[in-house]
Design an enzyme around this catalytic site. Sequence first.
Site, short mmCIF file in Angstrom:
data_model
loop_
_atom_site.label_atom_id
_atom_site.label_comp_id
_atom_site.label_asym_id
_atom_site.label_seq_id
_atom_site.Cartn_x
_atom_site.Cartn_y
_atom_site.Cartn_z
N ASP A 190 -0.45 -4.75 9.34
CA ASP A 190 0.90 -4.18 9.47
C ASP A 190 0.86 -2.92 10.34
O ASP A 190 0.23 -1.93 9.97
CB ASP A 190 1.46 -3.81 8.09
N TYR B 281 3.73 4.73 14.19
CA TYR B 281 2.45 5.18 13.62
C TYR B 281 1.53 5.75 14.71
O TYR B 281 0.53 6.39 14.40
CB TYR B 281 1.74 4.06 12.85
N LYS C 10 6.72 -2.91 14.47
CA LYS C 10 8.12 -2.58 14.17
C LYS C 10 8.78 -1.79 15.29
O LYS C 10 8.16 -0.90 15.90
CB LYS C 10 8.19 -1.74 12.87
N1 LIG Z 1 8.40 -0.20 6.63
C1 LIG Z 1 8.28 1.06 6.27
O1 LIG Z 1 9.21 1.87 6.38
C2 LIG Z 1 6.98 1.53 5.71
C3 LIG Z 1 5.86 0.77 5.85
N2 LIG Z 1 4.65 1.20 5.35
C4 LIG Z 1 3.47 0.32 5.55
O2 LIG Z 1 2.87 0.08 4.28
C5 LIG Z 1 1.51 0.49 4.31
C6 LIG Z 1 1.06 0.95 2.93
O3 LIG Z 1 1.83 2.01 2.46
P1 LIG Z 1 1.30 3.53 2.42
O4 LIG Z 1 2.51 4.36 2.45
O5 LIG Z 1 0.26 3.70 3.43
O6 LIG Z 1 0.70 3.72 0.97
P2 LIG Z 1 -0.22 2.92 -0.04
O7 LIG Z 1 0.57 2.75 -1.28
O8 LIG Z 1 -0.85 1.74 0.59
O9 LIG Z 1 -1.33 4.02 -0.32
C7 LIG Z 1 -2.30 4.35 0.63
C8 LIG Z 1 -3.15 5.47 0.02
O10 LIG Z 1 -3.83 5.00 -1.14
C9 LIG Z 1 -5.24 5.15 -0.98
N3 LIG Z 1 -5.83 3.90 -1.48
C10 LIG Z 1 -5.85 2.70 -0.86
N4 LIG Z 1 -6.46 1.77 -1.61
C11 LIG Z 1 -6.86 2.42 -2.74
C12 LIG Z 1 -7.56 1.99 -3.89
N5 LIG Z 1 -8.00 0.74 -4.03
N6 LIG Z 1 -7.81 2.92 -4.87
C13 LIG Z 1 -7.40 4.19 -4.72
N7 LIG Z 1 -6.70 4.65 -3.64
C14 LIG Z 1 -6.45 3.77 -2.66
C15 LIG Z 1 -5.47 5.36 0.50
O11 LIG Z 1 -6.55 6.23 0.74
P3 LIG Z 1 -7.87 5.73 1.56
O12 LIG Z 1 -7.43 5.36 2.94
O13 LIG Z 1 -8.75 6.93 1.52
O14 LIG Z 1 -8.42 4.57 0.78
C16 LIG Z 1 -4.17 6.02 0.95
O15 LIG Z 1 -4.25 7.42 0.73
C17 LIG Z 1 1.51 1.59 5.39
O16 LIG Z 1 0.22 1.92 5.79
C18 LIG Z 1 2.39 0.96 6.42
O17 LIG Z 1 1.66 -0.01 7.15
C19 LIG Z 1 4.57 2.36 4.63
C20 LIG Z 1 5.66 3.19 4.48
C21 LIG Z 1 6.96 2.84 5.01
O1 LIG Z 2 6.78 3.32 7.99
C1 LIG Z 2 7.02 4.50 7.81
C2 LIG Z 2 6.04 5.53 7.61
O2 LIG Z 2 6.14 6.45 8.66
C3 LIG Z 2 7.43 6.89 9.04
C4 LIG Z 2 7.39 8.35 9.29
O3 LIG Z 2 6.42 8.63 10.25
C5 LIG Z 2 8.49 6.46 8.08
O4 LIG Z 2 9.77 6.80 8.50
C6 LIG Z 2 8.38 4.99 8.00
O5 LIG Z 2 9.22 4.39 7.12
#
Ligand SMILES: NC(=O)C1=CN([C@@H]2O[C@H](COP(=O)(O)OP(=O)(O)OC[C@H]3O[C@@H](n4cnc5c(N)ncnc54)[C@H](OP(=O)(O)O)[C@@H]3O)[C@@H](O)[C@H]2O)C=CC1
Ligand SMILES: O=C1CO[C@H](CO)[C@@H](O)[C@@H]1O
Length: 316
Positions: free
Chosen positions: A45, A50, A79
């Site tokens: 994703d 990003y 996206k």
């Molecule tokens: N469409 C949208 O608007 C959005 C899309 N996204 C997408 O969704 C993805 C995931 O969401 P995100 O907000 O990153 O958050 P997550 O809920 O995936 O959390 C990520 C965090 O959790 C830690 N982590 C990952 N796996 C574990 C584990 N097994 N045990 C403990 N800690 C863990 C990671 O640290 P570490 O790397 O050190 O493991 C990181 O700090 C994003 O990366 C993005 O691609 C996110 C937000 C908005």
């Molecule tokens: O995917 C996401 C995470 O990063 C962005 C901010 O930089 C958010 O706005 C978005 O929803």
Amino acid sequence: MAAASIELNNKLTCPQLGLGTWQSAPGDIYNAVKHAISIGYRHIDCAWIYGNEKEVGRAIKEKIEDKTVTREELFIVTKLWNLFHSRNQVVPACKESLSNLGLDYIDLYLVHWPVAQTISEIKTIDLSLIKDANFVDVDYVETWEGMEDCVRLGLAKSIGLSNFNTKQVRRVLDHAKIKPVMNQIEVSPNLTQKKLIKFCKDNDIAVTAYSPLGSPARPWAKPGDGVVSLDNPQIVSIGEKYGKTSAQVILRFLVQIGTIPIPKSSNKERVEKNIDIFDFELTPEEVKVLESFNCDGRAVPADDFKASKYFPFNED
Ligand SMILES: NC(=O)C1=CN([C@@H]2O[C@H](COP(=O)(O)OP(=O)(O)OC[C@H]3O[C@@H](n4cnc5c(N)ncnc54)[C@H](OP(=O)(O)O)[C@@H]3O)[C@@H](O)[C@H]2O)C=CC1
Ligand SMILES: O=C1CO[C@H](CO)[C@@H](O)[C@@H]1O
């Protein structure tokens, strides 16, 4: 390790767990994507905002070149950012992401938010872009026409939405010539999104669960705010029964409620653990325990977008 797959409404299959790439430090994401593909991830994703599509693309290219995987076996998502919502901006924005990723098609291209923005100059791709941009009244229905252009031109195999509420998905469906296959929304034990998930399923739209672990590293996080506790004794105890970590229990829960979680990790061991969830099944009672943590709390409340007339989180 491999994820199960689900069939989308255009008959393409989507692996039911992917790697998130938001907030990975430069260098980290390249290694994380390479490792993820090596151990069986096939769904990545990404997003233009990003700022790391090039690094992700370099990792993908190398894993194709070393024959770990073929392009056809991968499911790459990216996206469209809010700054490119006018119909005539969508195809160029898609082409820019393709060029960054070094690909000639994207498996799934999503409208990142229903909110449209404009800015005088793009200097660097970071949070300042959000703060310094102004809102503009470009209807996401117009944006959707641009997304359909991407499919017609062969730039994207499928198109979908992200952060759209029920009414907004309905409006797109009412106007679409090509139906959205996906709505990517926040889903976690803190935000189970039952109504929106049901609405999407009833309309043959799959649901990707972003921030499945509550996004503990998000820049605006405050202690205890919206983060699903991996130390929660009930989740820990369910995990002990299956020999799994709390994160694995949460990701398995999200699969069992029919969503496609995309946890981000740039840590090798956690990347491995996060996909190792397809060999056990939670009981209906355990699913209920996970659901009981719902507090409609958002890790990504997107307060910066509240002033837009298209802000999605004022209603279901
Ligand atoms: N469409 C949208 O608007 C959005 C899309 N996204 C997408 O969704 C993805 C995931 O969401 P995100 O907000 O990153 O958050 P997550 O809920 O995936 O959390 C990520 C965090 O959790 C830690 N982590 C990952 N796996 C574990 C584990 N097994 N045990 C403990 N800690 C863990 C990671 O640290 P570490 O790397 O050190 O493991 C990181 O700090 C994003 O990366 C993005 O691609 C996110 C937000 C908005
Ligand atoms: O995917 C996401 C995470 O990063 C962005 C901010 O930089 C958010 O706005 C978005 O929803």
